[in-house]
Design a protein around this motif. Structure first.
Motif, PDB file in Angstrom:
ATOM      1  N   UNK A   1       0.207  -4.907  -3.521  1.00 51.39           N
ATOM      2  CA  UNK A   1      -0.827  -5.791  -4.059  1.00 51.39           C
ATOM      3  C   UNK A   1      -2.074  -5.318  -4.117  1.00 51.39           C
ATOM      4  N   UNK A   2      -2.586  -5.763  -5.288  1.00 52.83           N
ATOM      5  CA  UNK A   2      -3.896  -5.664  -5.362  1.00 52.83           C
ATOM      6  C   UNK A   2      -4.788  -6.824  -6.291  1.00 52.83           C
ATOM      7  N   UNK A   3      -5.819  -7.358  -5.861  1.00 48.55           N
ATOM      8  CA  UNK A   3      -6.433  -8.569  -6.432  1.00 48.55           C
ATOM      9  C   UNK A   3      -7.925  -8.674  -6.023  1.00 48.55           C
ATOM     10  N   UNK A   4      -8.431  -9.356  -6.790  1.00 44.12           N
ATOM     11  CA  UNK A   4      -9.898  -9.746  -6.504  1.00 44.12           C
ATOM     12  C   UNK A   4      -9.815 -11.183  -5.819  1.00 44.12           C
ATOM     13  N   UNK A   5     -10.518 -11.198  -4.613  1.00 42.36           N
ATOM     14  CA  UNK A   5     -10.834 -12.247  -3.658  1.00 42.36           C
ATOM     15  C   UNK A   5     -11.808 -13.212  -4.201  1.00 42.36           C
ATOM     16  N   UNK A   6     -11.644 -14.511  -3.776  1.00 42.35           N
ATOM     17  CA  UNK A   6     -12.690 -15.702  -4.583  1.00 42.35           C
ATOM     18  C   UNK A   6     -13.042 -16.168  -3.436  1.00 42.35           C
ATOM     19  N   UNK A   7     -12.747 -16.223  -1.989  1.00 43.70           N
ATOM     20  CA  UNK A   7     -13.455 -16.593  -0.805  1.00 43.70           C
ATOM     21  C   UNK A   7     -13.980 -15.822   0.269  1.00 43.70           C
ATOM     22  N   UNK A   8     -14.946 -16.060   1.116  1.00 40.60           N
ATOM     23  CA  UNK A   8     -15.383 -15.251   1.971  1.00 40.60           C
ATOM     24  C   UNK A   8     -15.139 -15.563   3.331  1.00 40.60           C
ATOM     25  N   UNK A   9     -14.777 -14.510   4.109  1.00 41.26           N
ATOM     26  CA  UNK A   9     -14.170 -14.861   5.581  1.00 41.26           C
ATOM     27  C   UNK A   9     -13.062 -14.126   5.931  1.00 41.26           C
ATOM     28  N   UNK A  10     -12.402 -14.357   6.979  1.00 40.59           N
ATOM     29  CA  UNK A  10     -11.213 -13.832   7.418  1.00 40.59           C
ATOM     30  C   UNK A  10     -10.113 -13.983   6.676  1.00 40.59           C
ATOM     31  N   UNK A  11      -9.600 -13.134   5.830  1.00 44.30           N
ATOM     32  CA  UNK A  11      -8.449 -13.301   5.211  1.00 44.30           C
ATOM     33  C   UNK A  11      -7.141 -12.612   6.032  1.00 44.30           C
ATOM     34  N   UNK A  12      -5.891 -13.278   5.879  1.00 43.44           N
ATOM     35  CA  UNK A  12      -4.684 -12.744   6.636  1.00 43.44           C
ATOM     36  C   UNK A  12      -3.886 -12.358   6.202  1.00 43.44           C
ATOM     37  N   UNK A  13      -3.544 -10.907   6.411  1.00 43.55           N
ATOM     38  CA  UNK A  13      -2.059 -10.366   5.826  1.00 43.55           C
ATOM     39  C   UNK A  13      -1.147 -10.370   7.248  1.00 43.55           C
ATOM     40  N   UNK A  14       0.095 -11.123   7.048  1.00 41.07           N
ATOM     41  CA  UNK A  14       0.918 -11.405   7.981  1.00 41.07           C
ATOM     42  C   UNK A  14       2.263 -10.530   7.466  1.00 41.07           C
ATOM     43  N   UNK A  15       2.557  -9.673   8.472  1.00 40.27           N
ATOM     44  CA  UNK A  15       3.839  -9.041   8.402  1.00 40.27           C
ATOM     45  C   UNK A  15       4.811  -9.763   9.018  1.00 40.27           C
ATOM     46  N   UNK A  16       6.040  -9.900   8.274  1.00 39.29           N
ATOM     47  CA  UNK A  16       7.125 -10.788   8.852  1.00 39.29           C
ATOM     48  C   UNK A  16       8.518  -9.865   8.965  1.00 39.29           C
ATOM     49  N   UNK A  17       9.371  -9.954  10.055  1.00 36.89           N
ATOM     50  CA  UNK A  17      10.433  -9.296   9.965  1.00 36.89           C
ATOM     51  C   UNK A  17      11.509 -10.374  10.203  1.00 36.89           C
ATOM     52  N   UNK A  18      12.345 -10.756   8.887  1.00 39.28           N
ATOM     53  CA  UNK A  18      13.489 -11.764   8.781  1.00 39.28           C
ATOM     54  C   UNK A  18      14.586 -10.976   8.976  1.00 39.28           C
ATOM     55  N   UNK A  19      14.782  -9.801   9.354  1.00 42.08           N
ATOM     56  CA  UNK A  19      16.122  -9.128   9.631  1.00 42.08           C
ATOM     57  C   UNK A  19      16.690  -9.377  10.879  1.00 42.08           C
ATOM     58  N   UNK A  20      17.760  -8.925  10.919  1.00 36.91           N
ATOM     59  CA  UNK A  20      18.624  -9.033  12.407  1.00 36.91           C
ATOM     60  C   UNK A  20      18.307  -8.148  13.575  1.00 36.91           C
ATOM     61  N   UNK A  21      17.469  -7.221  13.401  1.00 37.81           N
ATOM     62  CA  UNK A  21      17.059  -6.252  14.554  1.00 37.81           C
ATOM     63  C   UNK A  21      15.579  -6.047  14.244  1.00 37.81           C
ATOM     64  N   UNK A  22      15.271  -5.145  15.259  1.00 30.76           N
ATOM     65  CA  UNK A  22      13.728  -4.760  15.356  1.00 30.76           C
ATOM     66  C   UNK A  22      13.405  -3.920  14.131  1.00 30.76           C
ATOM     67  N   UNK A  23      12.281  -3.645  13.703  1.00 29.30           N
ATOM     68  CA  UNK A  23      11.769  -3.013  12.551  1.00 29.30           C
ATOM     69  C   UNK A  23      10.547  -2.221  12.697  1.00 29.30           C
ATOM     70  N   UNK A  24      10.283  -1.013  12.330  1.00 26.23           N
ATOM     71  CA  UNK A  24       9.132  -0.477  12.394  1.00 26.23           C
ATOM     72  C   UNK A  24       8.350  -0.604  11.108  1.00 26.23           C
ATOM     73  N   UNK A  25       7.076  -0.446  11.114  1.00 29.54           N
ATOM     74  CA  UNK A  25       6.339  -0.748   9.637  1.00 29.54           C
ATOM     75  C   UNK A  25       5.097  -0.042   9.796  1.00 29.54           C
ATOM     76  N   UNK A  26       4.753   0.318   8.470  1.00 24.83           N
ATOM     77  CA  UNK A  26       3.419   1.223   8.070  1.00 24.83           C
ATOM     78  C   UNK A  26       2.576  -0.114   7.177  1.00 24.83           C
ATOM     79  N   UNK A  27       1.428  -0.345   7.641  1.00 25.34           N
ATOM     80  CA  UNK A  27       0.724  -1.357   6.628  1.00 25.34           C
ATOM     81  C   UNK A  27      -0.441  -0.664   6.345  1.00 25.34           C
ATOM     82  N   UNK A  28      -0.677  -0.505   4.919  1.00 29.55           N
ATOM     83  CA  UNK A  28      -2.051  -0.098   4.333  1.00 29.55           C
ATOM     84  C   UNK A  28      -3.012  -1.170   3.895  1.00 29.55           C
ATOM     85  N   UNK A  29      -4.015  -1.171   4.147  1.00 29.22           N
ATOM     86  CA  UNK A  29      -5.024  -2.387   3.798  1.00 29.22           C
ATOM     87  C   UNK A  29      -6.314  -1.461   3.107  1.00 29.22           C
ATOM     88  N   UNK A  30      -6.805  -1.833   2.108  1.00 29.61           N
ATOM     89  CA  UNK A  30      -8.206  -1.452   1.768  1.00 29.61           C
ATOM     90  C   UNK A  30      -8.847  -2.605   1.044  1.00 29.61           C
TER      91      UNK A  30
END
Length: 206
Positions: free
Chosen positions: A175-204
């Motif tokens: 995802x890349x997009x321009x923001x139109x509000x000021x404050x805390x934006x939330x990126x929520x990572x969700x695991x809807x699978x049947x088992x545990x999952x490892x992840x790497x999240x990059x944010x800029x």
């Protein structure tokens, strides 16, 4: 679509507005059931403050009998991706006493000095999610990428006012997009699978 309704648990759901579409109602019912499970004595009755339907996930706001406001993300199959306290009631007992921290967690992201981004890693149990709070200003650009193990990882992004900036998308879709509000934006990572999952999240943020 935002709706107002009242619930009385364990009695039947009583709507004050027009009946919700079937997919939205399944999400609402799933959130109600989850609140009954983790909400302690106060979670057995209360009010559905609002519901905002999206094909990616319905945002349901619940207020329990003790006055605690809960934020829930429910899905059309009745599953719940997140149930978290949005505004705690200072009653000394009740809902908070029964809440479980295993399902959702939250972290404020702070970039190292001289940088505009961060790489975050973690492991999510099946059905769990993690919310990353990113302070940003109107007009800045946000870049997000998610990768991980298993096929059940996805993410969504919320504006500071809790409206969707990005509906749920699978890992691997950047995802890349321009923001139109000021404050805390939330990126929520969700695991809807049947088992545990490892992840790497990059944010800029630029």
């Amino acid at each position: 679509m935002t709706r107002l309704a009242t619930l009385c648990l364990p009695a039947a759901f009583l709507a004050l507005a027009s009946p919700a579409p079937a997919a939205e109602q399944e999400a609402i019912d799933g959130c109600i059931d989850q609140l009954r499970t983790v909400g302690g004595p106060d979670g057995q009755s209360g009010t559905v403050v609002s519901s905002e339907f999206s094909e990616a996930g319905t945002l349901v706001m619940l207020r329990d009998a003790g006055g605690t406001l809960w934020r829930c993300i429910g899905y059309s199959d009745g599953a719940v991706g997140e149930l978290a306290v949005a505004e705690a009631a200072d009653d000394g007992a009740g809902a908070m006493a029964g809440a479980s921290g295993d399902m959702v967690s939250e972290e404020q992201v702070r970039f190292a000095a001289g940088t505009s981004g961060a790489t975050l890693t973690g492991t999510l149990a099946a059905g769990a999610s993690k919310r990353y709070l990113l302070g940003a200003k109107d007009g800045q650009f946000l870049d997000v990428n998610l990768s991980g193990t298993g096929g059940g990882l996805s993410y969504q992004i919320f504006n500071p006012d809790e409206t969707f900036l990005l509906d749920m998308v699978p890992a691997g879709q950047d995802y890349r997009g321009q923001l139109w509000q000021s404050g805390d934006h939330v990126v929520e990572v969700i695991n809807r699978g049947d088992g545990a999952a490892e992840y790497t999240l990059g944010v800029t943020i630029e």
